[in-house]
Scaffold this motif. Structure first.
Motif, PDB file in Angstrom:
ATOM      1  N   PHE A 133      70.861  10.641  53.418  1.00 21.11           N
ATOM      2  CA  PHE A 133      70.397  12.030  53.496  1.00 21.11           C
ATOM      3  C   PHE A 133      68.876  12.095  53.618  1.00 21.11           C
ATOM      4  O   PHE A 133      68.341  12.911  54.380  1.00 21.11           O
ATOM      5  N   VAL A 134      68.177  11.246  52.870  1.00 18.11           N
ATOM      6  CA  VAL A 134      66.717  11.246  52.936  1.00 18.11           C
ATOM      7  C   VAL A 134      66.243  10.872  54.336  1.00 18.11           C
ATOM      8  O   VAL A 134      65.301  11.471  54.873  1.00 18.11           O
ATOM      9  N   MET A 135      66.894   9.884  54.962  1.00 18.21           N
ATOM     10  CA  MET A 135      66.512   9.503  56.327  1.00 18.21           C
ATOM     11  C   MET A 135      66.716  10.654  57.305  1.00 18.21           C
ATOM     12  O   MET A 135      65.969  10.814  58.269  1.00 18.21           O
ATOM     13  N   LEU A 136      67.742  11.483  57.068  1.00 22.37           N
ATOM     14  CA  LEU A 136      68.031  12.595  57.964  1.00 22.37           C
ATOM     15  C   LEU A 136      67.007  13.716  57.869  1.00 22.37           C
ATOM     16  O   LEU A 136      67.080  14.674  58.634  1.00 22.37           O
ATOM     17  N   SER A 137      66.070  13.608  56.946  1.00 19.68           N
ATOM     18  CA  SER A 137      65.026  14.630  56.853  1.00 19.68           C
ATOM     19  C   SER A 137      64.041  14.556  58.012  1.00 19.68           C
ATOM     20  O   SER A 137      63.236  15.468  58.207  1.00 19.68           O
ATOM     21  N   GLY A 138      64.084  13.485  58.781  1.00 17.29           N
ATOM     22  CA  GLY A 138      63.219  13.330  59.952  1.00 17.29           C
ATOM     23  C   GLY A 138      64.038  12.889  61.141  1.00 17.29           C
ATOM     24  O   GLY A 138      65.222  12.572  61.032  1.00 17.29           O
ATOM     25  N   PRO A 139      63.429  12.867  62.342  1.00 18.19           N
ATOM     26  CA  PRO A 139      64.170  12.435  63.538  1.00 18.19           C
ATOM     27  C   PRO A 139      64.552  10.963  63.444  1.00 18.19           C
ATOM     28  O   PRO A 139      63.774  10.134  62.985  1.00 18.19           O
ATOM     29  N   ILE A 140      65.746  10.656  63.886  1.00 15.57           N
ATOM     30  CA  ILE A 140      66.273   9.297  63.849  1.00 15.57           C
ATOM     31  C   ILE A 140      66.627   8.894  65.277  1.00 15.57           C
ATOM     32  O   ILE A 140      67.269   9.659  66.006  1.00 15.57           O
ATOM     33  N   VAL A 141      66.186   7.713  65.685  1.00 16.73           N
ATOM     34  CA  VAL A 141      66.551   7.154  66.983  1.00 16.73           C
ATOM     35  C   VAL A 141      67.139   5.772  66.751  1.00 16.73           C
ATOM     36  O   VAL A 141      66.980   5.177  65.684  1.00 16.73           O
ATOM     37  N   ASP A 142      67.842   5.265  67.787  1.00 16.02           N
ATOM     38  CA  ASP A 142      68.542   3.988  67.629  1.00 16.02           C
ATOM     39  C   ASP A 142      67.585   2.824  67.841  1.00 16.02           C
ATOM     40  O   ASP A 142      67.573   2.187  68.876  1.00 16.02           O
ATOM     41  N   GLN A 143      66.761   2.585  66.827  1.00 18.15           N
ATOM     42  CA  GLN A 143      65.822   1.471  66.837  1.00 18.15           C
ATOM     43  C   GLN A 143      66.045   0.621  65.593  1.00 18.15           C
ATOM     44  O   GLN A 143      66.425   1.130  64.530  1.00 18.15           O
ATOM     45  N   PRO A 144      65.819  -0.685  65.710  1.00 16.21           N
ATOM     46  CA  PRO A 144      65.953  -1.533  64.515  1.00 16.21           C
ATOM     47  C   PRO A 144      65.032  -1.114  63.383  1.00 16.21           C
ATOM     48  O   PRO A 144      65.322  -1.382  62.221  1.00 16.21           O
ATOM     49  N   ALA A 145      63.913  -0.450  63.725  1.00 14.66           N
ATOM     50  CA  ALA A 145      62.973  -0.054  62.677  1.00 14.66           C
ATOM     51  C   ALA A 145      63.615   0.895  61.671  1.00 14.66           C
ATOM     52  O   ALA A 145      63.198   0.943  60.500  1.00 14.66           O
ATOM     53  N   TYR A 146      64.637   1.643  62.077  1.00  6.78           N
ATOM     54  CA  TYR A 146      65.247   2.584  61.151  1.00  6.78           C
ATOM     55  C   TYR A 146      66.193   1.891  60.179  1.00  6.78           C
ATOM     56  O   TYR A 146      66.532   2.473  59.138  1.00  6.78           O
ATOM     57  N   LEU A 147      66.636   0.686  60.474  1.00  2.00           N
ATOM     58  CA  LEU A 147      67.320  -0.114  59.461  1.00  2.00           C
ATOM     59  C   LEU A 147      66.332  -0.549  58.386  1.00  2.00           C
ATOM     60  O   LEU A 147      66.663  -0.566  57.194  1.00  2.00           O
ATOM     61  N   ARG A 148      65.112  -0.896  58.825  1.00  2.00           N
ATOM     62  CA  ARG A 148      64.073  -1.208  57.848  1.00  2.00           C
ATOM     63  C   ARG A 148      63.737   0.028  57.019  1.00  2.00           C
ATOM     64  O   ARG A 148      63.516  -0.058  55.804  1.00  2.00           O
ATOM     65  N   LEU A 149      63.707   1.198  57.665  1.00  4.35           N
ATOM     66  CA  LEU A 149      63.436   2.430  56.935  1.00  4.35           C
ATOM     67  C   LEU A 149      64.509   2.690  55.885  1.00  4.35           C
ATOM     68  O   LEU A 149      64.202   3.132  54.763  1.00  4.35           O
ATOM     69  N   LEU A 150      65.779   2.407  56.214  1.00  5.12           N
ATOM     70  CA  LEU A 150      66.843   2.597  55.238  1.00  5.12           C
ATOM     71  C   LEU A 150      66.626   1.710  54.016  1.00  5.12           C
ATOM     72  O   LEU A 150      66.811   2.149  52.874  1.00  5.12           O
ATOM     73  N   VAL A 151      66.206   0.479  54.253  1.00  7.42           N
ATOM     74  CA  VAL A 151      65.913  -0.427  53.132  1.00  7.42           C
ATOM     75  C   VAL A 151      64.767   0.127  52.299  1.00  7.42           C
ATOM     76  O   VAL A 151      64.806   0.119  51.060  1.00  7.42           O
ATOM     77  N   ALA A 152      63.716   0.630  52.960  1.00  2.28           N
ATOM     78  CA  ALA A 152      62.568   1.178  52.233  1.00  2.28           C
ATOM     79  C   ALA A 152      62.965   2.391  51.405  1.00  2.28           C
ATOM     80  O   ALA A 152      62.530   2.549  50.255  1.00  2.28           O
ATOM     81  N   VAL A 153      63.810   3.250  51.970  1.00  2.00           N
ATOM     82  CA  VAL A 153      64.236   4.442  51.240  1.00  2.00           C
ATOM     83  C   VAL A 153      65.078   4.059  50.028  1.00  2.00           C
ATOM     84  O   VAL A 153      64.933   4.634  48.936  1.00  2.00           O
ATOM     85  N   ILE A 154      65.958   3.069  50.202  1.00  2.00           N
ATOM     86  CA  ILE A 154      66.777   2.622  49.062  1.00  2.00           C
ATOM     87  C   ILE A 154      65.889   2.070  47.954  1.00  2.00           C
ATOM     88  O   ILE A 154      66.078   2.390  46.772  1.00  2.00           O
ATOM     89  N   ILE A 155      64.895   1.259  48.329  1.00  2.00           N
ATOM     90  CA  ILE A 155      63.986   0.718  47.312  1.00  2.00           C
ATOM     91  C   ILE A 155      63.242   1.847  46.604  1.00  2.00           C
ATOM     92  O   ILE A 155      63.103   1.858  45.374  1.00  2.00           O
TER      93      ILE A 155
END
Length: 761
Positions: free
Chosen positions: A521-543
């Motif tokens: 849900f937190v990631m959905l607060s901004g635009p999401i595109v199909d890039q590997p960087a957003y998997l890193r973002l998911l890890v950062a948000v979880i941390i």
């Protein structure tokens, strides 16, 4: 008869006899001359006749045509040899041999033929012959003949005018591939590309023996990467192996000099628009400095805005079409070798729907580009674009029956175009990596402005909400208004079951699932595109969420046990997931950047203890937590979240700008902590239902007021880019009027319930 008469008669009769002798001698001499001259005339005629003319005239025929009919041919004439021999033999192909493998597209085809035969070497693809030989020799050779690749290439030689006199063989041909250069031209960052036979295995080789392999695609394009190279120029050759040539490879290609450059360029600099600038969504000009010869690409959040070459150390480009909102503008540059450097220092820029932007970002009269969110062209500091495989345009090969006017022109041209990309998209900075907080340009006193906004929110939102909640509670007979309804409950009485059904689950499973859902849900607060960087973002948000919840739980537990001497209990609250989703969706819908986030998944409550002893000493009495103790624990929870947000914000300002995987992960984690911690503190301070804010207000209105002003001030300072955007768009006054109207309605409802309703009873 007289003597004179007798003499005259004698002389007259003697003359005829003398004349006949002279005539006979003359005729004999003429016949000898003709017989002697006949061979010479025949030889002269033979020299004047071309080699390609009709069958030569023999000496007999020449003498017959030159001699009068009464003359007789000489007895030394020889008969015509062709009249005594049999039919001419068929030509033969002696090189290459039938079934032989030929490792080059250019080869020599040779064989034998009859003397003075004209032969033609036919093209396997039809059309004009590859070679024509017309001489008196009994052998023939066609040099530098081009043959296309294939397992069965037919070579046929025929005699001109006599197609039945022919010979035919079949060979396998696989020529050398071509080396075109690096991915973007003659320079390379280690990648080498070229063309070859479709599906062939191409091996590129350096002078030191290092190799790299690649399989050509269906169009013949191939590319492979050399590792461990230094900067410099090296000759590269290539050979290939196909299914019909194994285990034999083709000949090596002609060496091609490639300049290898494996050093990435420095980060470019964006001079316009600057941090805090406001530009029009209709179009803006971007400019800065970089490495001469490189290409700079500008990104605004997930939007690929424009690209421009760096000329003389400077670059500039114009574009429009970015949606209104606040974005982090980053530029990356790629040099001629394909190396992509780190991203520039992010600049927070507000895009507003107005025709004339501020001087920091001038509008473009005719925006040449309409940017769209593009994962393939994303701010990729490390480049790779790992780069996708290059493509190449194969040259058309005439099929059977087509005409190839020139055998030299029948050779396919080696053309190819490599796909450029930014390898290593794991390093792309996302929207969460952009710096948050006051830019210093929107207001001379951003913190004072944030404080004033916090007071306004207290008076127009927080206090009216408390009045409205009290009004509704009294109208419901004193039952308090819950902030959110219960998501679960028993709808059947326990007595219906002999044994209450239970499901034993690992206690970490619900928590892990809730944490993953919250991070999504937190990631959905901004635009999401199909890039590997957003998997890193998911890890950062979880941390970040783990750390925020740890602070919100561990600090109150420590306070309850060490200070209050009471036992604290951690309670998982599923309804908090609705708050997380609502905050994220609202941030996305209203394009709030930085986003307003809520990140808590549970709460800490005080439970009764049995430490105290009853007056009669029989049984221990349960000590119930007081209102003050509950208020203190809630205040500690809010204060811990606010302090953690300030700490993460301070540490984040000391970190370098997001340019690679580690720095981007650190920036995203820090920003998640700041936004989730301060957003959670603000939302749980709302004095409605059983929230922390309600407990603090019941214990000390002064403490609640102070914490509300402080947390709201930090929140508005973090959201200062959004505040500046609202002010520039002219919607600030509308929001103030809406808040004032809401406060007036709540105050009116409270006053009516408090004073008018009791009087009517």
């Amino acid at each position: 008869m007289s003597a004179s008469a007798r003499t005259a008669v004698l002389s007259t009769s003697a003359r005829p006899r003398h004349s006949r002798s002279v005539a006979a001698i003359a005729a004999l001499l003429l016949g000898c001359a003709i017989a002697l001259a006949a061979p010479a005339l025949s030889t002269a005629q033979a020299e004047e006749t071309p080699a390609t003319s009709a069958p030569q005239t023999t000496a007999d025929e020449t003498a017959t045509e030159s001699t009068p009919a009464a003359s007789t041919p000489t007895a030394t004439e020889e008969p015509n040899p062709s009249a005594t021999t049999g039919p001419a033999p068929a030509p033969q192909i002696s090189h290459p041999n039938n079934g032989q493998f030929v490792g080059s597209n250019r080869t020599t085809v040779s064989g034998s033929k009859a003397a003075s035969q004209e032969i033609q070497l036919l093209s396997p693809r039809g059309g004009d012959p590859l070679c024509i030989v017309n001489d008196a020799s009994t052998s023939w050779s066609c040099d530098n003949v081009y043959l296309q690749n294939g397992p069965n290439i037919t070579l046929r030689v025929v005699v001109t005018g006599s197609p039945t006199l022919s010979a035919e063989i079949s060979v396998a041909v696989l020529g050398a591939p071509t080396v075109l250069g690096g991915l973007t031209g003659s320079e390379s960052n280690g990648w080498v590309r070229g063309t070859g036979h479709p599906q062939a295995i191409v091996t590129a080789t350096l002078p030191n023996g290092d190799t790299c392999n690649s399989t050509a695609d269906s169009s013949g394009a191939w590319a492979c990467l050399f590792s461990g190279l230094g900067n410099g120029s090296l000759n590269v050759t290539a050979s290939q192996t196909s299914s019909f040539s194994r285990p034999t490879s083709s000949n090596a290609s002609t060496p091609v000099a490639i300049v290898f450059d494996v050093t990435a360029p420095e980060a470019p600099v964006v001079t316009s628009p600057s941090t805090g600038a406001q530009v029009s969504v209709a179009g803006a000009q971007y400019s800065g400095t970089g490495e001469t010869g490189a290409t700079v690409t500008v990104f605004a959040g997930a939007y690929s805005v424009c690209s421009a070459p760096v000329i003389g150390g400077a670059w500039t480009c114009s574009a429009g079409g970015v949606a209104a909102g606040s974005y982090s503008v980053i530029a990356v540059q790629k040099d001629n070798a394909g190396n992509v450097g780190p991203g520039s220092t992010p600049a927070s820029v507000s895009y507003v729907a107005e025709s004339t932007p501020t001087p920091s970002g001038s509008a473009s009269a005719t925006p040449p580009v309409t940017p769209t969110p593009s994962p393939s062209a994303s701010p990729s500091p490390d480049g790779a674009v790992a780069a996708p495989g290059p493509t190449a345009e194969p040259s058309p090969t005439p099929g059977p029956g087509t005409t190839a006017p020139d055998p030299q022109a029948a050779e396919p041209e080696n053309e190819g175009a490599a796909a450029s990309a930014f390898p290593g998209q794991w390093n792309d900075p996302t929207r969460f990596a952009a710096a948050i907080g006051p830019t210093g340009t929107g207001s001379p006193f951003p913190w004072l402005q944030a404080g004033l906004l916090a007071l306004g929110a207290l008076l127009l939102i927080a206090v009216p909400l408390r009045l409205l909640a009290g009004t509704i509670s009294r109208s419901r007979g004193g039952r308090p208004l819950r902030a959110l309804p219960s998501l679960a409950g028993r709808n059947r009485v326990r007595e219906e079951y002999e044994v209450a059904p239970t499901v034993r689950l690992n206690r970490w499973l619900p928590g892990g699932a809730a944490l993953l859902a919250a991070a999504t849900f937190v990631m959905l607060s901004g635009p999401i595109v199909d890039q590997p960087a957003y998997l890193r973002l998911l890890v950062a948000v979880i941390i970040g969420l783990v750390l925020v919840n740890a602070v919100a739980i561990l600090v109150p537990l420590w306070w309850s046990s060490r200070v209050l001497r009471l036992r604290g209990t951690v309670t998982f609250l599923p309804r908090y997931l609705l708050l997380i989703a609502a905050a994220a969706i609202a941030s996305r819908l209203f394009d709030i950047h930085p986003a307003l986030l809520f990140g808590l998944l549970g709460s800490v409550t005080l439970t009764a203890t049995t430490d105290a002893v009853s007056p009669h000493g029989a049984h221990p009495a349960a000590a119930q937590p007081t209102t003050a103790q509950r208020g203190q624990l809630a205040a500690v929870r809010v204060g811990a979240l606010a302090a953690f947000a300030v700490l993460a914000w301070s540490l984040g300002s000391l970190l370098p700008a997001a340019s690679d995987f580690v720095t981007s992960l650190a920036a995203e984690t820090g920003n998640t902590i700041v936004l989730a911690a301060i957003g959670s503190a603000v939302l749980i301070l709302v004095p409605v239902g059983h929230t922390s804010g309600r407990r603090i207000l019941s214990w000390s209105p002064l403490v609640w007021t102070g914490l509300t002003v402080v947390t709201y001030g930090i929140l508005f300072a973090a959201l200062s880019p959004m505040v500046e955007q609202v002010q520039s768009a002219g919607t600030g006054l509308t929001l103030w009027i809406t808040a004032a109207t809401f406060a007036a309605v709540c105050a009116s409802a409270w006053a009516w319930q408090r004073f008018v309703t009791p009087a009517q009873r």
